[in-house]
Design a protein around this motif. Structure first.
Motif, PDB file in Angstrom:
ATOM      1  N   THR A 261       0.857  -1.187   0.000  1.00  0.00           N
ATOM      2  CA  THR A 261       0.000   0.000   0.000  1.00  0.00           C
ATOM      3  C   THR A 261       0.898   1.244   0.000  1.00  0.00           C
ATOM      4  O   THR A 261       2.117   1.144  -0.010  1.00  0.00           O
ATOM      5  CB  THR A 261      -0.899   0.026   1.248  1.00  0.00           C
TER       6      THR A 261
ATOM      7  N   GLY B 230       0.814   3.808  -2.263  1.00  0.00           N
ATOM      8  CA  GLY B 230       0.783   4.509  -3.550  1.00  0.00           C
ATOM      9  C   GLY B 230       2.112   5.133  -3.928  1.00  0.00           C
ATOM     10  O   GLY B 230       3.191   4.623  -3.595  1.00  0.00           O
TER      11      GLY B 230
ATOM     12  N   HIS C 114      -0.655  10.902  -1.245  1.00  0.00           N
ATOM     13  CA  HIS C 114      -0.579  10.170  -2.518  1.00  0.00           C
ATOM     14  C   HIS C 114      -1.932   9.935  -3.170  1.00  0.00           C
ATOM     15  O   HIS C 114      -2.054   9.951  -4.401  1.00  0.00           O
ATOM     16  CB  HIS C 114       0.173   8.854  -2.320  1.00  0.00           C
ATOM     17  N   GLN C 115      -2.941   9.719  -2.354  1.00  0.00           N
ATOM     18  CA  GLN C 115      -4.255   9.412  -2.927  1.00  0.00           C
ATOM     19  C   GLN C 115      -4.877  10.654  -3.588  1.00  0.00           C
ATOM     20  O   GLN C 115      -5.469  10.568  -4.654  1.00  0.00           O
ATOM     21  CB  GLN C 115      -5.172   8.868  -1.834  1.00  0.00           C
ATOM     22  N   GLN C 116      -4.707  11.795  -2.942  1.00  0.00           N
ATOM     23  CA  GLN C 116      -5.201  13.051  -3.543  1.00  0.00           C
ATOM     24  C   GLN C 116      -4.460  13.342  -4.847  1.00  0.00           C
ATOM     25  O   GLN C 116      -5.047  13.846  -5.804  1.00  0.00           O
ATOM     26  CB  GLN C 116      -5.032  14.230  -2.565  1.00  0.00           C
TER      27      GLN C 116
ATOM     28  N   GLN D 149      -5.915  11.292  -7.470  1.00  0.00           N
ATOM     29  CA  GLN D 149      -7.228  11.861  -7.820  1.00  0.00           C
ATOM     30  C   GLN D 149      -7.078  13.076  -8.738  1.00  0.00           C
ATOM     31  O   GLN D 149      -7.828  13.233  -9.705  1.00  0.00           O
ATOM     32  CB  GLN D 149      -7.965  12.268  -6.534  1.00  0.00           C
TER      33      GLN D 149
ATOM     34  N   LEU E 163      -9.585   5.447  -9.168  1.00  0.00           N
ATOM     35  CA  LEU E 163      -8.154   5.761  -9.052  1.00  0.00           C
ATOM     36  C   LEU E 163      -7.325   4.621  -9.630  1.00  0.00           C
ATOM     37  O   LEU E 163      -7.703   3.457  -9.507  1.00  0.00           O
ATOM     38  CB  LEU E 163      -7.774   5.935  -7.576  1.00  0.00           C
TER      39      LEU E 163
ATOM     40  N   ILE F  76      -3.796   3.162  -9.116  1.00  0.00           N
ATOM     41  CA  ILE F  76      -2.648   3.193  -8.211  1.00  0.00           C
ATOM     42  C   ILE F  76      -2.052   1.799  -8.142  1.00  0.00           C
ATOM     43  O   ILE F  76      -2.779   0.811  -8.100  1.00  0.00           O
ATOM     44  CB  ILE F  76      -3.081   3.606  -6.788  1.00  0.00           C
TER      45      ILE F  76
ATOM     46  N   ILE G 148       1.023   5.948 -10.541  1.00  0.00           N
ATOM     47  CA  ILE G 148      -0.379   6.309 -10.719  1.00  0.00           C
ATOM     48  C   ILE G 148      -0.597   6.593 -12.200  1.00  0.00           C
ATOM     49  O   ILE G 148       0.348   6.914 -12.924  1.00  0.00           O
ATOM     50  CB  ILE G 148      -0.788   7.551  -9.877  1.00  0.00           C
TER      51      ILE G 148
END
Lengths: 402, 402
Positions: free
Chosen positions: B6, B8, B142-144, B147, B156, B158, B175
């Motif tokens: 996990t 990203g 990382h998730q933003q 996005q 997403l 990733i 990503i």
């Protein structure tokens, strides 16, 4: 100097035709066509470049090599493609049966098929159909012949002209069948041309090749090249003009010009009747380094699903058009590229131009729309015809189950 | 030996990221992403082949030539394509502003944009957005960031892995943003990769080129090559493995293998999220004369609107698949060509095979379908990923009005 005339494929002297119902199509519609020249004719044909060429293409390619023909025998409902040795046997048999009924040699018969791929021909029905068609042939049969070569085209594609050649009145006529794979497993663009002009087979071959290059080869519906495409011409000489041998002379130019106009008219009808079409698009590219470049750019625009769906949605999405030009592999200089839609300049040398949005909306709502791209890098140009990409296209091609 | 992890794009050591809302997108969603390496990193990138390349592509191509980078700055909502000199000025400014905020040189910043073509950048919003993004950077961001690079992708994309290299634990992550022009005027497939592996810039460049060749370059949604495509990688060396210089060594192979797997996973996610997709299609071509031939045949199948609508309609229309192979320009011998769908042999060396129709219907009803073509003429193979062509595609691309 071309005069449009009635009478279709049998308008030129010495031609008969028929279209009959042989039961090959499940719909029960006309499915065997014959076009016959009462005098042996000079002949030429061009064929699909698809390696998976159907059996009738293989047979006709061989037969036309002799440069003469007396008949086209055509069936719809079964493409006789991907049918192996049995398919070859059947295509050869179609020529043999027709030749025997007409009392000509098999080599004088050109065979064409369109319909389902991968299914062998119902030869009992085809044989009976050929015999019926030969019996039914007449000058009046031209419309039934134009009907019998169709699959799910929505209208007949017929064109005939009269013009002067060496002091004689000459006629030239043609019928065509829509491109695109109109049903699942259905294929093929077909064109058949008759003329009473007197012209040698080599000159006819060259004229056809040049005419098809700027007409049938400039049409795209969905970019798929079928296994069965064929355009053939028979010229029986009954008009009595001095035989055209010299491809540099005026008569050749006049004949080629008439043939090109005829093929262009038929090709545009094919694009207009593309699957699910709601728009007819003419894509002109000028200022290209070469004809090939102009064609590449025009074809990239005409084949782009993004461009085609934008026209369906009446969205003047010029970014997609320039994007297609950019990946077309033509010589392109972004800062020199201009674009107009329906005569309204949208992009001027690479930059978005000021334009009347209401006027553009009106253009996009039209059925017939002209897209004009000027690459501004050379003298060459090309025109491609296509249609838009609609829900109906997806429906026709996705919802039918084999 | 890859282990999925996990975290990203910031899972590798020494990376921070952020995705913020700068107001470029009308939707108000995240539209500026930054990915930053706290240590100067070796860098490589590949770009669109479209001649109408967008300004950020031109700038990034120049900056990456030096082989090092500290940050990717990315915006969505505006592609900065077909924007002329102003576009170039804006793309250069994006690098300058980011560099100043990070205290690095402009050449260490790679710029990417996606969104509407032909509209100039709202530089006030972009400038404020870059400053906000730099302030917001964190390992948790990382998730933003994932996005903020999207346009209308539905999920997403990733991926992150851990593996051993020269006795050290190395991480690689990426990503991506969906291909296809997801809105009218929207474009672009983007991919950004981070790794803490130590590798020289030339070796990284070669590895990326090879990895993209069998992953991102093997995805097609609608055949349109965007003006803004870019895949970039930064390798900052913090894992402490012996620096990879030798592209013939085992470490290079291990790194390239991990990068290839990462890129392939992301590329498949892109195909799976194609516009309006209801099916995920893997097209395998084997027995080809060369990789190029295998790719040509697989791409011809994957790009054919007729094939794609058939899969949408769950119609096992093998004639269309063979037809596409036939015009692909690959070396093909019809009598040698075999085809299987979902493991069920449909065509055996050019001829239709007997198969269980119910079993095939079950395969066609699946979401993920494998198409296997054996050309039987050579040793090479290739795999392409794509999706089907649905009403939704036409709707997304035709019904949106600019």
């Amino acid at each position: 100097m071309l005069k449009e005339i009635t009478g279709g494929i049998t308008a030129p002297q010495g031609f008969k035709a028929a279209g009959i119902k042989a039961g090959i199509k499940k719909s029960g519609k006309e499915d065997v066509a014959i076009i016959y020249s009462t005098q042996p004719a000079a002949a030429a044909a061009v064929f699909t470049t698809n390696i998976m060429a159907a059996a009738p293409v293989v047979v006709s390619r061989k037969h036309v090599a002799g440069g003469k023909a007396s008949a086209f025998i055509v069936n719809s409902g079964c493409a006789n493609a991907c049918t192996g040795e049995q398919g070859m046997t059947d295509a050869v048999a179609m020529a043999d049966i027709t030749a025997e009924a007409l009392n000509v040699t098999p080599e004088e018969v050109l065979v064409a098929s369109t319909g389902i791929i991968g299914v062998t021909m119902p030869m009992d029905k085809v044989t009976a159909g050929i015999h019926s068609a030969v019996k039914a042939m007449s000058v009046e049969g031209h419309q039934q012949a134009a009907q019998a070569i169709l699959t799910t085209d929505t209208f007949l594609k017929i064109c005939a002209y009269e013009f002067e050649l060496g002091g004689k009145t000459v006629r030239i006529a043609g019928i065509a069948k829509g491109s695109g794979m109109i049903h699942p497993n259905m294929a093929t663009m077909l064109g058949f041309v008759t003329t009473d002009a007197a012209i040698s087979a080599p000159a006819l071959k060259q004229a056809l090749s040049e005419a098809v290059g700027v007409s049938f080869n400039m049409v795209t519906v969905d970019g798929d090249t079928s296994t069965n495409d064929m355009v053939g011409v028979m010229a029986n000489g009954l008009a009595g003009n001095p035989v055209i041998n010299d491809t540099t002379g005026d008569d050749y130019q006049a004949f080629k010009s008439a043939l090109t106009t005829l093929c262009t008219t038929l090709a545009k009808l094919v694009a207009r009747d593309g699957e699910g079409a709601t728009k007819f698009l003419e894509v002109n590219v000028c200022g290209a380094a070469s004809f090939d470049d102009a064609k590449k750019a025009a074809m990239a625009i005409a084949k782009s699903p993004l461009v085609k769906t934008a026209f369906f949605g009446q969205d003047p999405n010029w970014g997609r058009i320039l994007c297609a030009v950019g990946y077309s592999e033509a010589t392109v200089v972004p800062e020199k590229t201009s674009l107009a839609i329906g005569g309204i300049t949208i992009v001027e040398k690479g930059l978005g131009a000021q334009y009347d949005e209401q006027a553009l909306r009106t253009v996009m709502a039209d059925h017939d729309i002209v897209v004009q791209v000027d690459l501004n890098v050379g003298p060459a140009k090309a025109t491609v015809w296509t249609c838009d990409f609609s829900y109906e296209y997806v429906k026709i091609n996705g919802e039918y189950h084999t």
